[in-house]
Scaffold this motif. Structure first.
Motif, short mmCIF file in Angstrom:
data_model
loop_
_atom_site.label_atom_id
_atom_site.label_comp_id
_atom_site.label_asym_id
_atom_site.label_seq_id
_atom_site.Cartn_x
_atom_site.Cartn_y
_atom_site.Cartn_z
N THR A 1 0.73 4.29 1.36
CA THR A 1 -0.15 4.92 2.34
C THR A 1 -0.13 6.44 2.25
OG1 THR A 1 1.57 4.41 3.94
CG2 THR A 1 -0.45 3.14 4.08
N ALA A 2 0.91 7.01 1.67
CA ALA A 2 0.93 8.47 1.53
C ALA A 2 -0.18 8.91 0.57
CB ALA A 2 2.28 8.93 0.99
N LEU B 1 3.52 -1.30 4.09
CA LEU B 1 2.89 0.02 4.02
C LEU B 1 4.00 1.03 3.75
CD1 LEU B 1 0.58 -0.31 7.16
CD2 LEU B 1 0.16 -1.03 4.80
N ALA C 1 -2.83 6.79 -0.04
CA ALA C 1 -4.00 5.97 0.30
C ALA C 1 -4.44 5.13 -0.89
CB ALA C 1 -5.14 6.84 0.83
N THR D 1 5.74 4.72 2.25
CA THR D 1 5.72 6.13 1.85
C THR D 1 7.16 6.49 1.48
OG1 THR D 1 6.34 7.36 3.84
CG2 THR D 1 4.09 6.51 3.77
N PRO D 2 7.39 7.65 0.87
CA PRO D 2 8.78 8.00 0.55
C PRO D 2 9.69 8.11 1.77
CG PRO D 2 7.27 9.32 -0.75
CD PRO D 2 6.43 8.58 0.25
N GLY D 3 9.11 8.30 2.94
CA GLY D 3 9.96 8.49 4.11
C GLY D 3 9.80 7.44 5.19
N SER D 4 9.07 6.36 4.92
CA SER D 4 8.83 5.38 5.97
C SER D 4 8.30 4.08 5.37
CB SER D 4 7.78 5.89 6.96
OG SER D 4 6.50 5.89 6.36
N TYR D 5 8.42 3.01 6.11
CA TYR D 5 7.66 1.82 5.76
C TYR D 5 7.38 0.99 6.99
CZ TYR D 5 12.22 -0.65 5.55
OH TYR D 5 13.46 -1.17 5.81
N MET D 6 6.31 0.18 6.90
CA MET D 6 5.96 -0.73 7.97
C MET D 6 5.64 -2.08 7.35
SD MET D 6 2.95 -0.65 10.80
CE MET D 6 3.29 -1.44 12.39
N TYR E 1 7.90 10.70 -7.41
CA TYR E 1 8.24 11.10 -6.06
C TYR E 1 9.62 11.73 -6.09
CZ TYR E 1 4.21 8.74 -4.02
OH TYR E 1 2.95 8.38 -3.66
N LEU F 1 0.85 -1.19 0.00
CA LEU F 1 0.00 0.00 0.00
C LEU F 1 0.89 1.23 0.00
CD1 LEU F 1 -3.23 0.11 0.55
CD2 LEU F 1 -2.07 -2.08 0.93
N PRO G 1 -3.24 1.45 -3.48
CA PRO G 1 -2.31 0.33 -3.67
C PRO G 1 -1.07 0.80 -4.45
CG PRO G 1 -4.55 -0.26 -4.35
CD PRO G 1 -4.55 1.22 -4.11
#
Lengths: 288, 288, 288, 288
Positions: free
Chosen positions: D181-182, D276, D184, D278-283, D247, D179, D186
């Motif tokens: 998520t940034a 999950l 929202a 984003t350009p600055g994070s993942y989970m 991005y 996902l 897929p």
């Protein structure tokens, strides 16, 4: 309020009369889309209409943008379309204090001067601070970026007006799914409530259930046409869940009940909202 | 209510009288800890007292556990310590319906029979469903695991009673820190409110600020003795923040205002609660 | 390679000679920034130079963009600046297969035709697939959006060339911080390694430590001028940590060792990379 | 190696011979479970056998635990079951340095003395530091907690031995779901590789695909009996994905390629691993 089926079946002239107010001063859009019927969903109707908007020549587009009324007490005093009057009034434009009116006047003048058409905003979704913050940000944009934003706002306004007039297709619904990530297992047996608004805007509990073995509601919620555009809230009874699982005694637990507020913009879509839960953290997101 | 300074200075007999009710029917704990004074914080006092509880012989420990009253309407009718009476009454034990009383009687009897001492729970932190869920789970535990849980509850009960009697050291406070993880930057300029309860238990807004360039409040909140044990809530005005930053138009944004409810168990500690934010997700946790 | 101190002290003509190659065919930038000295950091030098680039008239800006060489084997064959030759060669532009060359020719021609200047990309950071994917995406952009991207690439290229020539200020460093969010506590006693590249590009372990009571390294890493632009990796020995804490037996644990790869673009900045850890999940992000 | 079908069909005596070595010196378990056949999966066989282990009287259980060999070079020298010999040898117990042997002797003696049976550990999943860290932690446990841990280790050991002897049911597989998520949405069009080990323990790429419109592989991976117990790794080509989506330019992107290492303990289960991003994070986490 009419139905999709009725919309698809009615004579073109009735269709035009029913749908024209969805856009400001642009009855040609409803006329042109009438010929595309039947369509399967409100989403499809709206997509066709926005394609017509986006397909205009540069010159026609600017004329179309200029057909929109200013956000301003003056607009309300002088009179405009019934739809814009209702929206601006509900957003409080008719009851601003003098300082805010003065500020709005300055912003409106600077905006018209820079872009050549009035500032367009879907005011039904914006509080006054949001409205002013957005206005200032967009005033600083490039003409090209700002035109794109104006079109996005028209998309929002026309969509909400369409939803006012026609029953959406019954394809949307809500679901949630709770993972107890500390144990790498579904959070089974967790009490969940879904809150929304009743007809008068009062908060009410719409659904109440306990998560199944997979950590989810066992069926989609608010399906079959019950989902409306608006704001909803999941409420998770995490303290009871942690107590049942033998997590740290409630007296020392960090997290209270978890509440996740979210907006449903298109009630023909499915909104899945997972919750990843541990005794010391949680994460939520729009899933798919 | 007294102060730490007074507690450290008073004669041992006064100290005993002031502190004894913190534990049920065990004045020897207060007497023994009097000799350890002065101590730097309530946390230190409590740690010393719990060390005394845990250091007892097996036999003495069981006697100590047996000194606790049952959670039951019968207990209230027959009379028990002032503290337990107040706690059980506030938790609604005196006003249960007949079915719940019958269930509680069965649980109490089974528990005493299995473990040889009454079920002990910090009822001030537990709703009725939490209480019953916890009771059933613990009834199924092994004797050893259950003894550990009973001691954790006594730790919770005595800590709350201590907080009722003595002003905590002014070392605790709250802070939050918001990262806009989609952009890998601090979320500067976000409106935040901190909510808690006033003396009568009404929700009130305790602090209101805008995050600084680092995405944080520029100072710790509720410091210098203002932090109390209880529940708090951060409220983040994400819609205005997203509008200001030019994130998707509010009309189509997924997230509403974000609310994070959490509990402060020890008001002498610092509670740091970060928020990791994107337009489609957020995560929160107890940081350090 | 020179130093910041030397750069600030040298005659303007030497400064021009040293710094001019940072931009393609635009010695005037170095000449103009010479007058701004002294400056406190490479970051400040670069910011000043990019302000000069951005402050040009439209016409001058297009001329400046046209001064850049095409990404193409032809460019290498015909000869261009030493810097672009080195960068294009290292990116493999001199050794493309015939199909890729043909594709690149088509893209280059279409791009020039649409935008009036060559496609500019910081090829040192781009693999061939990334390069082509980016080219296709940008070819579809609006002229205004594309000009902004071209300037961002020039920012990247010139920054890397500046780093090749001048020692950065020793202000950057790395840190990590591990929270055991399942227990709402710092993850103390976790083994961590920091990996990077040695001079020959081989992966090597640069630092090895155990997290302190706060879940962090007890000091910033690679500080005092040791941090370089490039890629790094944190490696966390989570299996041993979980075994020590008594989390599920290693035989059934879900997570292996955790590796987080990240890039340091500006070695004068601090990069803080938290890890939020549970036995069944983890999250990482650029913190602050 | 045999099959589930063969196991269900063979005479009880053959079954006993085939399965007895799964537990140390306890052929009665295989004999008793023979009567429960047919069973649908290895998981079901193992669950039945562990139920027999757990159903023993206290006295019989201690005798059973005492039937296990010490983890020690002495055990290898004096000789023990073929299975334990192989496992201890592979874990390096036969090649420890003198200091580690001395440490292990002390731990073994203290453990036997405290608990009355040898320390039991599934050594195939434990590095030497993990093994010693676990030993020290468990030596400090209560008798009751430690007995539970010993049984969990026997569960792990016998499960791995069962997997050595019998083909698992072909019900397990792997999947991932990414996902963005940034936004929202897929993460469609992301390159993903699945890595594992070949027969000789070398890392190899087992699958390579691009995420579909839903951000997932369009089918489950390593299904139909191809999934083995062991360690796997997802590798996500995030830099190319971000470049394609426009991005931040790769030159300044924070995240490198993302690698998620995880263990499959039971190859009859499905392992779903969302990301999950984003350009600055993942989970990432074990989903369901």
């Amino acid at each position: 309020m009419t139905t999709l089926a009725a919309l698809n079946a009615m004579p073109a002239s009735d269709f035009g009369a029913a749908i024209a107010p969805v856009f400001e001063n642009a009855p040609w859009i409803a006329e042109a889309v009438a010929a595309k019927r039947p369509l399967a969903s409100l989403t499809a109707f709206h997509r066709e209409m926005m394609a017509l908007v986006g397909g205009q020549s540069d010159e026609a587009l600017v004329r179309f943008l200029r057909g929109h009324p200013r956000l301003s007490p003056d607009t309300l005093r002088k009179g405009t379309t019934a739809e814009s009057t209702a929206e601006q009034t509900a957003a409080g434009i008719g009851a601003l204090d003098a300082a805010t009116i003065a500020k709005l006047n300055v912003l409106n003048a600077a905006y018209d001067d820079k872009f050549g058409y009035p500032f367009i905003l879907a005011v039904r979704c914006a509080s006054l601070p949001t409205m002013l913050a957005t206005f200032e940000r967009r005033l600083a944009a490039t003409p090209e970026a700002e035109r794109a934003e104006a079109l996005m706002e028209i998309e929002a306004i026309s969509w909400m007006r369409l939803l006012d007039r026609v029953q959406p297709a019954p394809t949307g619904s809500l679901s949630t799914h709770v993972l107890d990530t500390a144990r790498a297992m579904p959070a089974a047996g967790l009490g969940v409530e879904l809150w929304g608004q009743d007809a008068s805007g009062q908060s009410i509990c719409l659904e109440r259930f306990t998560t199944d073995a997979n950590g989810a509601s066992s069926r989609d919620l608010l399906g079959q046409g019950r989902l409306r555009a608006g704001t909803y809230e999941w409420r998770y009874d995490t303290p009871t869940y942690f107590a049942t699982k033998g997590y740290p005694t409630p007296a020392r637990s960090f997290l209270g009940k978890i509440s996740v507020a979210f907006s449903v913009w298109n009630p023909e879509e499915h909104f899945h909202v997972p919750l990843l839960l541990t005794p010391g953290s949680y994460m939520t997101y729009r899933g798919s």
